[in-house]
Enzyme design. Structure first.
Site, PDB file in Angstrom:
ATOM      1  CD  GLU A 126      -6.139   7.677   7.691  1.00 24.11           C
ATOM      2  OE1 GLU A 126      -5.194   6.852   7.012  1.00 24.11           O
ATOM      3  OE2 GLU A 126      -5.970   8.022   8.906  1.00 24.11           O
TER       4      GLU A 126
ATOM      5  CE  LYS B 267      -2.070   1.627   3.804  1.00 19.87           C
ATOM      6  NZ  LYS B 267      -1.517   3.210   3.806  1.00 19.87           N
TER       7      LYS B 267
END
Ligand code: KIV
Length: 277
Positions: free
Chosen positions: A181, A112
């Site tokens: 996020e 990631k």
């Protein structure tokens, strides 16, 4: 057999994808046994395990050390290594080299990386090297200073449009999934509907294709701060503290170790050393 990129992608519009972080062998074993789809060895390692202030303070050495331990434990879940600060921002060649270390040395199934200004070129290079990439947009802790701090992102129309564009471009560059996020739930919903790849939310509402939390947060093992989006499923900190205090008290008052924790020697053998009384 571990879950593949194809398995994870096929879950979109079927059922929600489950993801948690893990940083060591015992916790990774538990997360895997519980049947989570994805385990991320997050650079949140810096804050919740190593006691550092910022995720920018961990590098490849620390990340690989912990990622290897996680990979030793996991049989079913997909394991992703989180590219640490400065391991992929310098240039695409360096980024590919470091991504390969997560796969070849640590045993990961993919990596990631957080959005930054040259993110698209870097993502494309890593994908072309055959490494599955999960993108990460919205609040990107490694560059929090540049995006106004640890705040919800995409709160006005202009910022929200940028997030939507970033998401679309990351899908075009070959990401197999995307972390959102701290994004307003309606914007996550728009992104989730526009993309064919799954979105995994953390502080991004219910409309994402899956959810991720930092495991130390949801187990109540991190006391320094608790973001609004965290749900504590158990509060282990006081429970562990009590167990340690009980041990200390029993050592001091002589009730530990008990007979059941004690090894014995036969009387006749003892007599050979100590003689008859
Ligand atoms: O490092 C981390 O734990 C993360 C998750 C919050 C997605 O990036």
């Amino acid at each position: 057999m571990r879950l593949s990129v194809k398995d994870i992608r096929s879950l979109k519009n079927k059922r929600k994808i489950t993801m948690l972080t893990a940083y060591d062998y015992p916790i990774a074993s538990l997360v895997d046994r519980a049947g989570l789809d994805i385990i991320l060895v997050g650079d949140s390692l810096a804050n919740v395990v190593l006691g550092l202030e910022s995720t920018t303070e961990v590098g490849m050495a620390e990340m690989l050390h912990h990622t290897k331990a996680v990979n030793r434990a996991v049989k079913k879940a997909m394991v992703l290594g989180d590219m640490p600060f400065n391991s992929y921002q310098v240039n695409p060649e360096e980024a590919v080299k470091n991504a390969q270390r997560f796969i070849k040395e640590a045993g990961c199934d993919g990596i990631k990386l957080e959005w930054f200004k040259d993110c698209l070129k870097v993502t494309e290079s890593i994908v072309q090297a055959g490494i599955p990439v999960m993108g990460h947009i919205g609040l990107t802790p490694q560059t929090a200073d540049q995006i106004g701090g640890f705040k919800v992102q995409g709160k006005d129309a202009e910022a929200a449009k940028c997030l939507i564009e970033e998401a679309i471009k990351l899908e075009e560059k070959g990401c197999f999934a995307l972390v959102l996020e701290c994004v307003p739930d309606k914007i996550s919903e728009i992104i989730t509907k526009k993309l064919t790849i799954p979105t995994i939310g953390i502080g991004a509402g219910i409309h994402c294709d899956g959810q991720v939390l930092v495991i130390n947060d949801m187990l109540g093992l991190f006391e320094r701060y608790t973001p609004k989006f965290v749900k504590k499923y158990i509060n282990l900190f006081p429970m562990i503290l009590k167990a340690i205090e009980d041990y200390k008290d029993e050592v001091i008052n002589g009730t530990f170790p008990g007979q059941e924790h004690t090894f014995k020697i036969k009387e006749e053998e003892l007599k050979k050393i100590c003689g008859e009384k």
